[in-house]
Design a protein around this motif. Structure first.
Motif: not given
Length: 644
Positions: A347-349, A370-371, A383-385, A434-435
């Motif tokens: 899922r993606t958030f 993811t970002r 937060v880092l990728v 996020f994934v």
């Protein structure tokens, strides 16, 4: 008093649908010669003096008049399945009584069948007072002891109040502004006012696999006046066919219902008519009077069978699902009894708030960022990728912002650093991405997924359903199981019970003639009854989503992004649109303030607070142009819920 004949079109527009069936006698007009003739693809034959029983009136298409300033208006024909969304232009003409409202609009238990009105003056009622300009919703029409009245609902702050208004109540009543989007089918079913034309504005075209016969100009932004074109469903004396007659046929008719014997006419029933029958009405044997023109392969016996058995009617559970792809998404209704197997998909958030909603007691939620996101709080982590987290729970934390200490909500996580775990707090207002990391390799049945996990949930078919010839879900690259719904179904079988299926009521157009009660084995939901996966169109999908979302309570208060300035309110000018809308003196549009944007774990569906209302937005139908600026913190109260 002698009754006067009237044109068929006048009868169609004046008759109350609730008074059907009605018996008409043909009087004068232009008739085709011979035993039969064809009218717009519909066959039938009758002569002067012949009796016809009108069993239904439906809208077949809409004549749309395009209102353009400074140019001659043009008209186009639109079918009811035209893949577009429209917004209603509020009718400024007043209604003079509650009776006039009831005679003009549709009132039903569904959310789309509960119109809203307001009165410029106070309404003094036995249960209390409805204030001047206060909107009230008509929820039900009831008759008790020979006295008819409507139930009205008024929402005030955090509670709802029910008032009863008699139909004889007079005054000036105005239609409230409606900010929802509608398909043409929904407008015809719920929002067309009897005796009044409906004016709308074009909002957006929906993707469609089928090419439209006629389309609206892409650059048109003015008003559209809708005029319905009606068709009458009739039966003749002792006839076994339903005859469809356009209301524009140049004949005059006389209503002779009171003098005619209705028993000599066939009594065809639509699937909706059958579903409305009481439980003791079932099971029964019926003759197929009008087979469905289109039906999915599994239900092909409905087209070939002359007689069928209708065993029962009920609300069946279905899982509403969408194919995971950027374009040309397919939509499905999946029965819980589906025999295929699924494997999980990530899922993606888009926000930290979505992580809080998606976490479960069944397993640890593991995600990868993811970002990137840089926090403005001392005490909360950036937060880092590529950062990996195990999500725990939301908690309050005291942080330093500027030179001040304040308490904020944060998401407690464990950050994976090499082979170690570091406890961190990330802001709930984190606007990143996020994934999910899926460690579960098991294969699940659909019923297990619904029991163990919260929807929406991403899956892929790992083993197709071997009980059907062609599994519609097997070819999908991935599926998002969005939500569980209930929909009306009939259990219909052949006479030998070789074919016995759940048949959808709202998506099957056919007519039955009741023959006799069935005394064979009574079938209910179980192994003998089969259920098929349905692929549904975009309009049907959004209609189902609208009904579901209308019953969902608003989510908790969304997180607030910290402000860079200490002033109470920072206001930024909106961006200049590329193509400004032309001025419309008839409609007053307020400034838009986006209070919050909350993802509900659906890739395309979001919810938004606006003007103290909660809106559900699907990005595949509504495009938001320009940028959204944070202006000020709203005053939260009880929000009324609306879909756009």
């Amino acid at each position: 008093m002698k009754r006067m004949a009237m044109t068929l079109d006048k009868f169609t527009r004046s008759v109350d649908a609730k008074s059907l069936p009605r018996v008409l006698q043909m009087q004068s007009g232009y008739y085709f010669q011979g035993s039969g003739y064809e009218l717009y693809g519909r066959e039938g034959s009758f002569s002067c003096g012949e009796l016809l029983k009108v069993i239904g009136i439906s809208v077949t298409r809409l004549i749309v008049e395009l209102q353009s300033e400074g140019s001659k208006s043009i008209t186009v024909d639109l079918s009811l399945d035209y893949p577009g969304l429209f917004r209603i232009v509020t009718d400024k003409r007043p209604y003079t009584s509650i009776q006039e409202i009831v005679d003009s609009v549709r009132i039903s238990p569904e959310c789309l069948g509960q119109p809203e009105f307001y009165c410029p003056e106070k309404l003094q009622l036995p249960e209390g007072t409805i204030q001047a300009e206060e909107s009230f919703r008509l929820t039900a029409l009831r008759t008790e002891h020979g006295d008819s009245h409507v139930d009205c609902e008024v929402t005030r702050k955090d509670s709802k109040h029910i008032f009863t208004v008699k139909l004889s109540h007079t005054g000036e009543f105005y239609e409230c502004a409606d900010d929802q989007f509608y398909t043409l089918g929904e407008l015809v079913e719920c929002k067309m006012c009897k005796g009044r034309k409906r004016t709308v504005t074009w909002a957006k075209s929906l993707p469609s696999k089928e090419k439209c016969v006629s389309e609206l100009p892409e650059d048109y932004s003015g008003e559209l006046v809708l005029t319905p074109v009606y068709e009458l469903q009739t039966v003749s004396k002792f006839g076994k066919n339903v005859v469809f007659i356009p209301s524009t046929l140049d004949v005059e008719v006389l209503d002779v219902t009171e003098e005619s014997d209705g028993a000599c006419f066939m009594q065809p029933l639509s699937f909706r008519d059958v579903f409305a029958k009481p439980s003791e009405f079932f099971p029964f044997k019926a003759e197929v009077i009008e087979p469905p023109s289109q039906v999915q392969e599994e239900l092909g016996f409905l087209k070939s069978s002359k007689q069928v058995i209708v065993h029962s009617a009920y609300q069946a559970k279905r899982i509403l699902a969408s194919e995971i792809r950027s374009e040309a998404q397919r939509r499905f209704l999946i029965p819980v009894s589906y025999n295929g197997r699924f494997k999980r998909r990530p899922r993606t958030f888009p926000t930290a708030y979505d992580l809080e909603v998606a976490k479960s007691n069944m397993e640890q939620l593991h995600v990868v960022a993811t970002r990137a996101f840089e926090t403005h709080y001392e005490g909360l982590s950036s937060v880092l990728v590529g950062d990996q987290y195990l999500v725990h729970k939301m908690e309050t934390s005291e942080v330093i912002y500027g030179d001040k200490r304040k308490t904020v909500e944060a998401l407690a996580c464990e950050k994976m650093v090499g082979k170690k775990y570091e406890a961190v707090l990330i802001p709930m207002c984190l606007d990143g991405g996020f994934v999910e990391v899926v460690h579960d390799k098991k294969q699940y049945m659909l019923s297990d997924i619904c029991h163990r996990f919260a929807l929406p949930f991403n899956v892929k078919v790992s083993r197709r359903d071997l009980s059907v010839k062609e599994d519609l879900l097997a070819g999908a690259t991935g599926l998002q199981l969005e939500e569980e719904i209930t929909d009306p179904y009939l259990i219909v079988s052949t006479l030998d019970l070789a074919q016995c299926w759940e048949v959808p009521v709202n998506r099957t157009n056919m007519a039955l003639q009741l023959l006799e009660r069935w005394n064979g084995p009574k079938l209910t939901q179980g192994e003998a009854v089969r259920s098929a996966v349905e692929e549904i169109g975009e309009d049907c999908y959004f209609t189902l989503r609208r009904y579901v979302n209308a019953s969902v309570l608003p989510p908790p208060r969304p997180p607030k992004r910290p402000q860079k300035h200490s002033e109470d309110t920072v206001k930024l000018p909106p961006p200049r649109p590329k193509k400004p809308d032309p001025p419309s003196p008839k409609v007053s549009r307020p400034s838009i303030v986006f209070y919050a944007l909350i993802n509900n774990n659906n890739n395309n569906s979001y919810q938004m607070y606006f003007n103290e209302k909660l809106y559900s937005i699907d990005y595949s139908t509504n495009s938001l142009c320009g940028l959204c600026y944070y202006i000020e913190e709203p005053t939260y109260s009880q929000y009324s819920q609306t879909s756009i």
